[in-house]
Write a protein that holds these residues in place. Structure first.
Motif, PDB file in Angstrom:
ATOM      1  N   PRO A  46       0.885  -1.250  -0.237  1.00 56.85           N
ATOM      2  CA  PRO A  46       0.172  -0.131   0.025  1.00 56.85           C
ATOM      3  C   PRO A  46       0.444   1.409   0.197  1.00 56.85           C
ATOM      4  N   TRP A  47       2.084   0.766   0.045  1.00 56.81           N
ATOM      5  CA  TRP A  47       2.666   2.570   0.479  1.00 56.81           C
ATOM      6  C   TRP A  47       3.563   2.728  -0.868  1.00 56.81           C
ATOM      7  N   LEU A  48       3.534   1.884  -2.298  1.00 60.52           N
ATOM      8  CA  LEU A  48       3.219   2.680  -2.690  1.00 60.52           C
ATOM      9  C   LEU A  48       3.365   4.101  -3.838  1.00 60.52           C
ATOM     10  N   ASN A  49       2.494   4.497  -3.400  1.00 63.00           N
ATOM     11  CA  ASN A  49       2.027   5.175  -3.694  1.00 63.00           C
ATOM     12  C   ASN A  49       2.266   6.939  -2.629  1.00 63.00           C
ATOM     13  N   GLU A  50       3.249   6.305  -2.118  1.00 65.77           N
ATOM     14  CA  GLU A  50       3.415   7.813  -0.636  1.00 65.77           C
ATOM     15  C   GLU A  50       5.006   8.324  -1.639  1.00 65.77           C
ATOM     16  N   ASP A  51       5.251   7.607  -2.521  1.00 71.21           N
ATOM     17  CA  ASP A  51       6.568   8.819  -3.274  1.00 71.21           C
ATOM     18  C   ASP A  51       6.294   9.274  -4.203  1.00 71.21           C
ATOM     19  N   ALA A  52       6.513  10.514  -4.552  1.00 72.04           N
ATOM     20  CA  ALA A  52       5.980  10.632  -5.917  1.00 72.04           C
ATOM     21  C   ALA A  52       6.918   9.747  -7.007  1.00 72.04           C
ATOM     22  N   GLY A  53       7.998   9.570  -6.392  1.00 74.11           N
ATOM     23  CA  GLY A  53       9.448   9.187  -7.828  1.00 74.11           C
ATOM     24  C   GLY A  53       9.168   7.362  -8.079  1.00 74.11           C
ATOM     25  N   THR A  54       8.236   7.007  -6.974  1.00 75.67           N
ATOM     26  CA  THR A  54       8.313   5.496  -7.337  1.00 75.67           C
ATOM     27  C   THR A  54       7.425   4.980  -8.809  1.00 75.67           C
ATOM     28  N   GLY A  55       7.779   3.933  -9.492  1.00 79.39           N
ATOM     29  CA  GLY A  55       7.392   4.105 -10.946  1.00 79.39           C
ATOM     30  C   GLY A  55       7.437   2.327 -11.120  1.00 79.39           C
ATOM     31  N   ILE A  56       5.790   2.273 -11.702  1.00 84.20           N
ATOM     32  CA  ILE A  56       6.038   0.254 -12.128  1.00 84.20           C
ATOM     33  C   ILE A  56       6.804   0.581 -13.792  1.00 84.20           C
ATOM     34  N   GLN A  57       7.579   0.370 -13.885  1.00 83.85           N
ATOM     35  CA  GLN A  57       8.028   0.129 -15.694  1.00 83.85           C
ATOM     36  C   GLN A  57       6.877  -0.368 -16.419  1.00 83.85           C
ATOM     37  N   ILE A  73       3.915 -13.289 -23.186  1.00 86.96           N
ATOM     38  CA  ILE A  73       5.460 -12.969 -22.253  1.00 86.96           C
ATOM     39  C   ILE A  73       5.653 -14.191 -22.223  1.00 86.96           C
ATOM     40  N   ASN A  74       7.020 -14.390 -21.784  1.00 82.04           N
ATOM     41  CA  ASN A  74       7.899 -15.237 -21.871  1.00 82.04           C
ATOM     42  C   ASN A  74       8.834 -15.399 -20.456  1.00 82.04           C
ATOM     43  N   ARG A  75      10.116 -15.913 -20.629  1.00 82.15           N
ATOM     44  CA  ARG A  75      11.213 -15.514 -19.154  1.00 82.15           C
ATOM     45  C   ARG A  75      11.760 -14.527 -19.200  1.00 82.15           C
ATOM     46  N   ARG A  76      11.673 -14.460 -20.174  1.00 82.80           N
ATOM     47  CA  ARG A  76      12.530 -13.017 -20.493  1.00 82.80           C
ATOM     48  C   ARG A  76      11.813 -11.594 -20.234  1.00 82.80           C
ATOM     49  N   THR A  77      10.242 -12.008 -20.078  1.00 78.08           N
ATOM     50  CA  THR A  77      10.028 -10.283 -19.903  1.00 78.08           C
ATOM     51  C   THR A  77      10.664 -10.513 -18.130  1.00 78.08           C
ATOM     52  N   LYS A  78      10.588  -9.097 -17.559  1.00 79.97           N
ATOM     53  CA  LYS A  78      10.172  -9.384 -16.330  1.00 79.97           C
ATOM     54  C   LYS A  78       9.730  -7.704 -16.055  1.00 79.97           C
ATOM     55  N   LEU A  79       9.491  -7.586 -14.793  1.00 81.28           N
ATOM     56  CA  LEU A  79       8.837  -6.364 -13.925  1.00 81.28           C
ATOM     57  C   LEU A  79       9.982  -5.388 -13.436  1.00 81.28           C
ATOM     58  N   PHE A  80       9.916  -3.760 -13.596  1.00 80.95           N
ATOM     59  CA  PHE A  80      10.979  -3.200 -13.434  1.00 80.95           C
ATOM     60  C   PHE A  80      10.219  -2.336 -12.361  1.00 80.95           C
ATOM     61  N   ILE A  81      10.742  -2.158 -11.307  1.00 86.23           N
ATOM     62  CA  ILE A  81       9.532  -1.397  -9.964  1.00 86.23           C
ATOM     63  C   ILE A  81      11.054  -0.606  -9.370  1.00 86.23           C
ATOM     64  N   ARG A  82      10.167   1.150  -9.647  1.00 76.95           N
ATOM     65  CA  ARG A  82      11.826   1.892  -9.401  1.00 76.95           C
ATOM     66  C   ARG A  82      11.107   2.334  -8.009  1.00 76.95           C
ATOM     67  N   VAL A  83      11.955   2.120  -6.637  1.00 76.09           N
ATOM     68  CA  VAL A  83      11.394   3.327  -5.764  1.00 76.09           C
ATOM     69  C   VAL A  83      13.020   3.583  -4.967  1.00 76.09           C
ATOM     70  N   PRO A  84      11.994   3.877  -3.791  1.00 78.42           N
ATOM     71  CA  PRO A  84      13.261   4.787  -3.371  1.00 78.42           C
ATOM     72  C   PRO A  84      13.921   3.181  -2.591  1.00 78.42           C
ATOM     73  N   LYS A  85      15.659   3.916  -2.449  1.00 78.10           N
ATOM     74  CA  LYS A  85      16.462   3.067  -2.260  1.00 78.10           C
ATOM     75  C   LYS A  85      16.407   2.235  -0.711  1.00 78.10           C
ATOM     76  N   THR A  86      15.728   3.419   0.402  1.00 78.44           N
ATOM     77  CA  THR A  86      15.588   3.044   1.317  1.00 78.44           C
ATOM     78  C   THR A  86      14.160   1.657   1.831  1.00 78.44           C
ATOM     79  N   ARG A  87      13.692   1.491   0.338  1.00 79.70           N
ATOM     80  CA  ARG A  87      12.560   0.954   0.571  1.00 79.70           C
ATOM     81  C   ARG A  87      12.817  -0.712  -0.409  1.00 79.70           C
ATOM     82  N   VAL A  88      13.954  -1.302  -0.140  1.00 80.44           N
ATOM     83  CA  VAL A  88      14.422  -2.203  -1.364  1.00 80.44           C
ATOM     84  C   VAL A  88      14.174  -3.901  -0.334  1.00 80.44           C
ATOM     85  N   ASP A  89      14.924  -3.518   0.966  1.00 82.88           N
ATOM     86  CA  ASP A  89      14.195  -4.584   1.799  1.00 82.88           C
ATOM     87  C   ASP A  89      12.198  -5.424   1.919  1.00 82.88           C
ATOM     88  N   ASP A  90      11.814  -4.293   1.862  1.00 81.45           N
ATOM     89  CA  ASP A  90      10.403  -4.042   1.561  1.00 81.45           C
ATOM     90  C   ASP A  90      10.138  -4.491   0.769  1.00 81.45           C
TER      91      ASP A  90
END
Length: 218
Positions: A46-57, A73-90
Motif C-alpha cells: 500500500p505504500w507504493l503511492n507515498e513517494d512521487a518518484g516510485t514507478g512501475i515500468q 510474455i515469456n521468461r525474458r519478460t521482467k517487471l521493473f519497479i523504481r523505488v526509494p533505496k530505503t524501500r529495497v528490503d520491503d
C-alpha cells in the motif's frame, strides 16, 4: 602548485531511487495492463503511492494470434519497479506472490537491483503532462525541463498514445531527451517527468542512440 577551483569540478547528483528487476512467470497479460498492474501491486504494498518518484515500468509483450486484447510474455519478460533505496528490503514481500490481471496470472520471482546510468540520451515510453495535443505537450516539457530541472537539451516527441487510468483516458507521448549532462540524466531518472509514475508514465531509461528516430526539437 595547482589549484582545483570549484567551478572546474563536474556537478554530481546522488539518486534516491533505484530500479528493481523482478523475474516473472506467466503466459499472457492484458494489452492495456498499467492500471491493473498498479492496483495489484498496491494491494500488496500500500505504500507504493507515498513517494512521487516510485514507478512501475510499462510491462511489454508480443501480440497473440487470437486477435483479443492480450499480449504474450515469456521468461525474458521482467517487471521493473523504481523505488526509494530505503524501500529495497520491503520489496522482498513481492517475491513468490501471484498477481491476477483480469484473469491473467503472473507469479513474481526474485529480483536484483539496477543503479541508474548517466547516459546522455534517455527515453520514456509514455509521458503524461495533462495535455492532449503535441503543441501543448511540447510546451509542458520545455517548461518542466527549464523550470524544475534547469535544463535545456534536445528532445524528440513520439506519436500520440492513450493509456486508460481508473478515472479517465490519459493522453501522452513517448519522449527522447538527448545531450543531457550526466548529473541531469541521473536526476531525471530519479524524479521522472510529468504525472502518473505508477502507471509507467514519465519513467526514463538510458538509450544508446537517437539515430533511428526523427530530427530533434531544440
Amino acid at each position: 602548485m595547482s589549484w582545483d577551483w570549484p567551478e572546474n569540478k563536474p556537478e554530481t547528483y546522488f539518486p534516491l531511487m533505484i530500479d528493481l528487476q523482478f523475474d516473472l512467470v506467466g503466459t499472457t497479460i492484458p494489452a492495456d495492463n498499467a492500471q491493473m498492474l498498479a492496483d495489484a501491486l498496491q494491494s500488496l504494498l500500500p505504500w507504493l503511492n507515498e513517494d512521487a518518484g516510485t514507478g512501475i515500468q510499462h510491462l511489454k509483450g508480443a501480440e497473440t494470434n487470437s486477435g483479443d486484447a492480450s499480449l504474450c510474455i515469456n521468461r525474458r519478460t521482467k517487471l521493473f519497479i523504481r523505488v526509494p533505496k530505503t524501500r529495497v528490503d520491503d520489496m522482498q514481500q513481492l517475491v513468490g506472490q501471484t498477481l491476477d490481471l483480469a484473469g491473467h496470472t503472473l507469479q513474481i520471482g526474485s529480483f536484483k537491483t539496477r543503479e541508474f546510468s548517466p547516459f546522455g540520451n534517455i527515453y520514456a515510453h509514455f509521458v503524461d503532462t495533462g495535455s492532449a495535443t503535441e503543441e501543448q505537450f511540447v510546451q509542458d516539457v520545455m517548461r518542466e525541463l527549464d523550470g524544475h530541472f534547469l535544463l535545456r537539451c534536445g528532445f524528440i516527441c513520439g506519436k500520440p498514445q492513450i493509456l486508460q487510468s481508473a478515472s479517465e483516458p490519459l493522453h501522452g507521448f513517448s519522449l527522447m531527451l538527448h545531450d543531457v549532462p550526466p548529473h541531469k540524466s541521473l536526476q531525471l531518472q530519479d524524479e521522472g517527468l510529468g504525472r502518473n509514475r505508477l502507471l509507467g508514465c514519465g519513467i526514463f531509461i538510458p538509450h544508446k542512440s537517437i539515430a533511428p528516430v526523427a530530427p530533434a526539437i531544440l
